[in-house]
Design an enzyme around this catalytic site. Structure first.
Site, short mmCIF file in Angstrom:
data_model
loop_
_atom_site.label_atom_id
_atom_site.label_comp_id
_atom_site.label_asym_id
_atom_site.label_seq_id
_atom_site.Cartn_x
_atom_site.Cartn_y
_atom_site.Cartn_z
N LYS A 45 0.86 -1.18 0.00
CA LYS A 45 0.00 0.00 0.00
C LYS A 45 0.90 1.23 0.00
CE LYS A 45 0.91 1.20 4.45
NZ LYS A 45 1.71 2.42 4.80
N GLY A 55 10.79 -1.81 5.86
CA GLY A 55 11.35 -0.53 6.30
C GLY A 55 11.16 0.55 5.27
N GLY A 73 7.68 1.84 4.46
CA GLY A 73 6.40 2.52 4.56
C GLY A 73 5.37 1.97 3.60
N LEU A 74 5.55 0.71 3.17
CA LEU A 74 4.66 0.11 2.18
C LEU A 74 3.77 -0.99 2.76
CD1 LEU A 74 7.21 -0.14 -0.78
CD2 LEU A 74 5.43 1.59 -0.45
N GLY A 107 4.43 -4.04 3.82
CA GLY A 107 4.64 -5.40 3.32
C GLY A 107 4.43 -6.49 4.35
N GLY A 108 4.98 -6.32 5.54
CA GLY A 108 4.83 -7.34 6.57
C GLY A 108 3.39 -7.48 7.03
N SER A 109 2.71 -6.35 7.17
CA SER A 109 1.30 -6.37 7.57
C SER A 109 0.45 -7.06 6.52
CB SER A 109 0.79 -4.95 7.79
OG SER A 109 1.48 -4.32 8.86
N ASP A 140 -2.00 -1.50 11.01
CA ASP A 140 -2.47 -1.41 9.62
C ASP A 140 -2.81 -2.78 9.02
OD1 ASP A 140 0.14 -2.27 9.51
OD2 ASP A 140 0.74 -0.92 7.89
#
Length: 267
Positions: A8, A92, A94-95, A97-99, A132
């Site tokens: 995102k 790291g 702000g996209l 990815g992990g969430s 998020d």
């Protein structure tokens, strides 16, 4: 079973006040983009996670995918599973990815094992993994507020535009990004974004973290400026960085050669 957890971007990010518990209330637009990882699982003798693609720091046992699996296993009889993640979305950055990986893991498990959990219930599970994470359950343009964990759907369609994401070789700590933030309420209400032409966003939509991150990481500011030089209608840092994105009506023809070496380009 396989799925493709997407990233995102944050369109606008206003840090509006510091809360008594030490967290900050914010306002932002989460917008899903096509950049995605690949996640699959198969039944196995022991639950584990293997990772290919971008190298991910930390013990796989502490990865949000495994935490998502264990969260559901507390309430449902799930077999031992081997997960494999091919990592494409940089961390790291702000996209999210992990969430996204964690939320897609919840959705995959729900579907494959017919757990019959609706989106609202899945969002409650996801909320236990990160502020998020619930966004990626429905995965649609969303106005987020509170600590980024309260959502309102919005009508925003950028399908006629091209989105370019640039990621330098370094990351930015969210804690570090918050360090020099002075909360204030914005003049523009992000919930009205759909009524404002993209060409006018630059005038009123901002990311408050840029004020704290850019002085320490001028390379990120330069990437944003270069996106505008290349013809972006709107450009900004996503989240607390280090990725920046540009929204184009027409993609520049020589994008890769127009940027410094060592910059990862996603479009």
């Amino acid at each position: 079973m396989i799925s493709f957890p997407n990233a995102k971007i944050n369109i606008g990010l206003n840090v509006v006040e510091k809360r008594p518990d030490g967290y900050h209330n914010l306002e932002t637009i989460f917008y899903p983009v096509k950049l995605a990882d690949a996640l699959e699982f198969v039944e196995a003798n022991n639950t584990a996670l293997s990772i290919s693609g971008i190298q991910v720091d930390g013990d796989p046992e502490n990865n949000l995918i495994i935490k998502a699996y264990r969260l559901l296993r507390r309430d449902f009889q799930l077999p031992e599973l081997h997960f494999h993640l091919h990592k494409v979305v940089p961390f790291g950055a702000g996209l999210g990815g992990g969430s996204s990986d964690a939320a897609f893991a919840l959705k995959m498990l729900n579907k494959h094992f017919n757990l019959k959990l609706n989106d609202q219930t899945l969002e409650r599970y996801a909320a236990g993994l990160g502020a998020d994470c619930p966004f990626f359950i429905r995965n649609k343009p969303t106005y987020a507020h509170g600590i980024g964990d309260q959502f309102e759907p919005i009508e925003l369609d950028l399908s006629e535009y091209s989105i370019v994401i640039l990621k330098p070789a370094f990351s930015v700590s969210t804690v570090e990004a918050y360090r020099n933030i002075t909360p204030e309420r914005p003049d523009f209400d992000l919930r009205k974004i759909a009524s404002l032409p993209v060409e006018e966003w630059r005038r009123v939509i901002k990311n408050d973290f840029e004020t704290s991150v850019f002085p320490k990481y001028p390379q990120i500011r330069e990437l944003k400026n270069q996106l505008y030089d290349l013809g972006a209608l709107y450009a900004a840092m996503s989240g607390s960085g280090s990725a920046v994105f540009g929204i184009f009506r027409h993609l520049p023809t020589d994008l890769a050669n127009s940027l410094p070496k060592g910059i990862f380009i996603y479009r």
